[in-house]
Design a protein around this motif. Structure first.
Motif, mmCIF file in Angstrom:
data_model
loop_
_atom_site.group_PDB
_atom_site.id
_atom_site.type_symbol
_atom_site.label_atom_id
_atom_site.label_comp_id
_atom_site.label_asym_id
_atom_site.label_seq_id
_atom_site.Cartn_x
_atom_site.Cartn_y
_atom_site.Cartn_z
ATOM 1 N N ALA A 69 0.853 -1.183 0.000
ATOM 2 C CA ALA A 69 0.000 0.000 0.000
ATOM 3 C C ALA A 69 0.889 1.232 0.000
ATOM 4 O O ALA A 69 1.816 1.343 0.805
ATOM 5 C CB ALA A 69 -0.903 -0.005 1.222
ATOM 6 N N GLU A 70 0.616 2.168 -0.880
ATOM 7 C CA GLU A 70 1.465 3.359 -1.016
ATOM 8 C C GLU A 70 1.323 4.263 0.208
ATOM 9 O O GLU A 70 0.215 4.690 0.544
ATOM 10 C CB GLU A 70 1.091 4.132 -2.273
ATOM 11 N N PRO A 71 2.432 4.581 0.878
ATOM 12 C CA PRO A 71 2.366 5.491 2.032
ATOM 13 C C PRO A 71 1.790 6.845 1.632
ATOM 14 O O PRO A 71 2.052 7.366 0.543
ATOM 15 C CB PRO A 71 3.836 5.619 2.452
ATOM 16 N N GLY A 72 0.992 7.418 2.521
ATOM 17 C CA GLY A 72 0.398 8.723 2.273
ATOM 18 C C GLY A 72 -0.932 8.674 1.553
ATOM 19 O O GLY A 72 -1.562 9.716 1.336
ATOM 20 N N ASN A 102 -6.883 -3.689 -6.710
ATOM 21 C CA ASN A 102 -7.150 -3.009 -5.444
ATOM 22 C C ASN A 102 -6.777 -3.949 -4.298
ATOM 23 O O ASN A 102 -7.447 -3.998 -3.267
ATOM 24 C CB ASN A 102 -8.626 -2.605 -5.367
ATOM 25 N N LEU A 103 -5.695 -4.703 -4.505
ATOM 26 C CA LEU A 103 -5.303 -5.739 -3.559
ATOM 27 C C LEU A 103 -5.094 -5.187 -2.161
ATOM 28 O O LEU A 103 -5.488 -5.799 -1.168
ATOM 29 C CB LEU A 103 -4.024 -6.423 -4.048
ATOM 30 N N TYR A 104 -4.454 -4.024 -2.048
ATOM 31 C CA TYR A 104 -4.138 -3.461 -0.734
ATOM 32 C C TYR A 104 -5.124 -2.379 -0.306
ATOM 33 O O TYR A 104 -4.912 -1.701 0.691
ATOM 34 C CB TYR A 104 -2.708 -2.920 -0.730
ATOM 35 N N GLY A 105 -6.190 -2.202 -1.066
ATOM 36 C CA GLY A 105 -7.189 -1.209 -0.701
ATOM 37 C C GLY A 105 -8.035 -1.653 0.481
ATOM 38 O O GLY A 105 -8.251 -2.845 0.703
ATOM 39 N N PRO A 149 -12.191 -4.212 -2.326
ATOM 40 C CA PRO A 149 -10.906 -4.368 -1.642
ATOM 41 C C PRO A 149 -10.387 -5.798 -1.794
ATOM 42 O O PRO A 149 -11.148 -6.758 -1.696
ATOM 43 C CB PRO A 149 -11.240 -4.057 -0.178
ATOM 44 N N GLY A 150 -9.090 -5.912 -2.057
ATOM 45 C CA GLY A 150 -8.470 -7.215 -2.173
ATOM 46 C C GLY A 150 -8.682 -7.912 -3.494
ATOM 47 O O GLY A 150 -8.277 -9.058 -3.659
ATOM 48 N N GLN A 151 -9.290 -7.233 -4.465
ATOM 49 C CA GLN A 151 -9.608 -7.888 -5.729
ATOM 50 C C GLN A 151 -9.034 -7.111 -6.915
ATOM 51 O O GLN A 151 -8.395 -6.081 -6.766
ATOM 52 C CB GLN A 151 -11.119 -8.075 -5.847
ATOM 53 N N GLY A 290 4.808 -8.033 6.739
ATOM 54 C CA GLY A 290 3.649 -8.038 7.613
ATOM 55 C C GLY A 290 2.413 -7.508 6.926
ATOM 56 O O GLY A 290 2.450 -7.026 5.800
ATOM 57 N N GLY A 291 1.297 -7.583 7.658
ATOM 58 C CA GLY A 291 0.042 -7.047 7.150
ATOM 59 C C GLY A 291 -0.825 -8.106 6.520
ATOM 60 O O GLY A 291 -0.378 -9.209 6.199
ATOM 61 N N ARG A 292 -2.103 -7.740 6.340
ATOM 62 C CA ARG A 292 -3.060 -8.608 5.673
ATOM 63 C C ARG A 292 -3.806 -7.822 4.617
ATOM 64 O O ARG A 292 -4.624 -6.963 4.975
ATOM 65 C CB ARG A 292 -4.034 -9.215 6.693
ATOM 66 N N PRO A 293 -3.546 -8.044 3.331
ATOM 67 C CA PRO A 293 -2.561 -8.982 2.807
ATOM 68 C C PRO A 293 -1.132 -8.511 3.085
ATOM 69 O O PRO A 293 -0.890 -7.323 3.265
ATOM 70 C CB PRO A 293 -2.847 -9.015 1.302
ATOM 71 N N ALA A 294 -0.202 -9.455 3.084
ATOM 72 C CA ALA A 294 1.180 -9.140 3.420
ATOM 73 C C ALA A 294 1.805 -8.221 2.380
ATOM 74 O O ALA A 294 1.634 -8.428 1.178
ATOM 75 C CB ALA A 294 1.988 -10.426 3.531
ATOM 76 N N GLY A 295 2.509 -7.197 2.864
ATOM 77 C CA GLY A 295 3.316 -6.389 1.975
ATOM 78 C C GLY A 295 4.557 -7.180 1.586
ATOM 79 O O GLY A 295 5.122 -7.911 2.393
ATOM 80 N N ASN A 296 4.970 -7.053 0.331
ATOM 81 C CA ASN A 296 6.126 -7.792 -0.180
ATOM 82 C C ASN A 296 6.027 -9.274 0.204
ATOM 83 O O ASN A 296 6.880 -9.821 0.908
ATOM 84 C CB ASN A 296 7.430 -7.187 0.357
ATOM 85 N N PRO A 297 4.970 -9.953 -0.237
ATOM 86 C CA PRO A 297 4.768 -11.347 0.152
ATOM 87 C C PRO A 297 5.869 -12.248 -0.383
ATOM 88 O O PRO A 297 6.476 -11.963 -1.419
ATOM 89 C CB PRO A 297 3.415 -11.693 -0.480
ATOM 90 N N SER A 298 6.124 -13.333 0.305
ATOM 91 C CA SER A 298 7.181 -14.253 -0.098
ATOM 92 C C SER A 298 6.899 -14.846 -1.472
ATOM 93 O O SER A 298 5.750 -14.863 -1.952
ATOM 94 C CB SER A 298 7.297 -15.388 0.917
ATOM 95 N N GLY A 299 7.950 -15.379 -2.093
ATOM 96 C CA GLY A 299 7.777 -16.047 -3.369
ATOM 97 C C GLY A 299 6.813 -17.210 -3.283
ATOM 98 O O GLY A 299 6.002 -17.442 -4.191
ATOM 99 N N LEU A 300 6.879 -17.957 -2.185
ATOM 100 C CA LEU A 300 5.951 -19.069 -1.996
ATOM 101 C C LEU A 300 4.514 -18.586 -1.891
ATOM 102 O O LEU A 300 3.592 -19.218 -2.414
ATOM 103 C CB LEU A 300 6.326 -19.853 -0.732
ATOM 104 N N ASN A 301 4.318 -17.453 -1.248
ATOM 105 C CA ASN A 301 2.981 -16.907 -1.043
ATOM 106 C C ASN A 301 2.387 -16.362 -2.339
ATOM 107 O O ASN A 301 1.192 -16.532 -2.610
ATOM 108 C CB ASN A 301 3.041 -15.800 0.023
#
Length: 446
Positions: A69-72, A102-105, A149-151, A290-301
């Motif tokens: 999610a973009e800061p600000g 809008n994954l992080y919205g 949100p999230g889609q 961290g976060g839901r959804p995770a910021g910078n999610p792992s390659g496996l994720n």
């Protein structure tokens, strides 16, 4: 029930199913690239209803991974502003469609107006559109769309001749606050914003604000006769091209796309594929943010979303693992890293996809270097070279290491931070590919 009422009910059900299929993010389906009649209707002056019916297959010409999610932007998002993303087409086509995320919205994202055009300049210096290329985008035939949100949503196809190796402008306008903006921060490309709805402005003059990030846009597909499928690359900052020249498309994935296109033009019977870049700076194979959804999610994720969910995938290149070793807490068990790489290979094989892995590049001289971390890197590379993880491998380590000190980058290819290559280094990485290794079926069992 009358026949007419039954037909109306059936039509409504089909429309609902289509809308849900376009919107659901997590369960994106595999796209085999087959051309289908999804052309925009040509309503209004900005489409081209006289264009001939297009043929070819759908492939990815550009994509990026939403990484946070973009800061600000937590409250207002980009309300009241037009967002003009500038992206590069690796292959050309006669029609295009885009994916908006809008994954992080935290709120519904209302897009009331969107457009696509070919950029007027090749040097990325402006936000102007080439003459007669501005097209209004539609979503299920409508000029507006709401992304929950999230889609994500995929636009209808717009008839537009896009030459290969050119820039594309994708513009969206959101009139209302939508919460955090889903973005990719390290674009190595300048994009723009303008006050008000300037979605179909062709001059670029209102676009006074610049940004080094891509917002909302995560993919552009084209209906192409140049390509038969898509190579998807998943990686970290070395794939994201964090030290490549701004606006010049000098990442190693760009150089690989050029090689594939040049070979196809020469009449070779080798793979005719596009290349899309799913690198995220700082990305790890095993651990995500961290976060839901995770910021910078792992390659496996993120593998299913960012790799298997791309259009008409034929081959996968995996270039992950350095950050697992280099970043705190350091992963010093090489077997855990290679187990993660094997899992990705197995998931790709379940889709019948060929998998190429990259060896981990040296980083002595970087502030995070430790001798025990170097030992882990060498152990991972030994397993990659043994041939029991991937269908084949490309030896990036060998391509860029210093011949007099293989723990370091060759000074000819070092950007200066002793971890990331220069433009010349990225080009050397792409040259290391045997292009034929990208083609072929995955074995039933590795």
């Amino acid at each position: 029930m009358t026949k007419r009422h039954g037909y109306a009910l059936l039509t409504a059900i089909i429309a609902t199913i289509m809308a849900l299929s376009a919107a659901i993010y997590v369960g994106v389906g595999f796209d085999d690239g087959a051309a289908r009649d999804t052309m925009a209707s040509g309503r209004g002056p900005h489409n081209n209803p006289a264009a001939p019916a297009s043929t070819g297959v759908w492939v990815g010409t550009w994509s990026t991974s939403p990484s946070g999610a973009e800061p600000g932007t937590e409250t207002n998002g980009m309300a009241g502003r037009s967002v003009r993303n500038v992206v590069h087409a690796g292959v050309g086509g006669t029609a295009a469609r885009v994916t908006l995320s809008n994954l992080y919205g935290q709120q519904p994202l209302s897009i009331t107006h969107a457009s696509i055009a070919v950029a007027a300049t090749a040097n990325n210096a402006a936000a102007a559109a080439a003459a007669d290329t501005m097209r209004r985008l539609t979503f299920g035939g409508n000029p507006s769309v709401i992304v929950p949100p999230g889609q994500q949503v995929v636009s209808d196809a717009a008839r537009l001749l896009i030459p290969h190796d050119t820039d594309i402008l994708v513009t969206t306008y959101s009139p209302t606050p939508s919460g955090p903006v889903t973005y990719h921060p390290t674009a190595r490309q300048i994009s723009y914003t303008a006050e008000g709805d300037r979605t179909e402005d062709v001059t670029g003059l209102p676009y006074a604000a610049q940004t080094p990030a891509w917002r909302y846009l995560t993919a552009v597909d084209v209906l192409s006769n140049e390509s038969e499928g898509t190579v998807v690359v998943i990686g970290d900052s070395l794939t994201d091209g964090v030290t490549s020249s701004m606006g010049e498309n000098r990442r190693w994935t760009d150089a690989l796309a050029d090689r594939l296109r040049d070979r196809a033009r020469g009449g070779s019977d080798g793979p005719r594929y596009s290349v899309v870049n799913q690198g995220i700076s700082g990305n790890r194979l095993l651990a995500g943010g961290g976060g839901r959804p995770a910021g910078n999610p792992s390659g496996l994720n993120r593998f299913d979303r960012d790799v298997l969910g791309r259009t008409n995938v034929k081959a996968v290149v995996i270039a992950l693992g350095v950050n697992d070793i280099l970043r705190t807490p350091h992963q010093t068990d090489a077997d855990k890293i290679t187990a993660g790489l094997r899992e990705l290979t197995e998931r790709a094989h379940a889709r019948g996809l060929r998998v190429i892995g990259a060896t981990l590049m040296p980083f002595q001289g970087h502030r995070g270097y430790r001798p025990n971390l170097e030992a882990t890197r060498q152990a991972v590379n030994a397993q990659i070279r043994s041939g029991d993880i991937f269908d084949d491998h490309v030896d990036f380590d060998e391509a860029v290491r210093d011949p007099y000190n293989p723990r370091r980058l060759n000074p000819l290819y070092d950007s200066g931070d002793h971890l990331h290559p220069s433009d010349r280094g990225y080009e050397q990485m792409a040259k290391k590919f045997d292009l034929d290794m990208l083609k072929g079926s995955a074995p039933a069992e590795l």
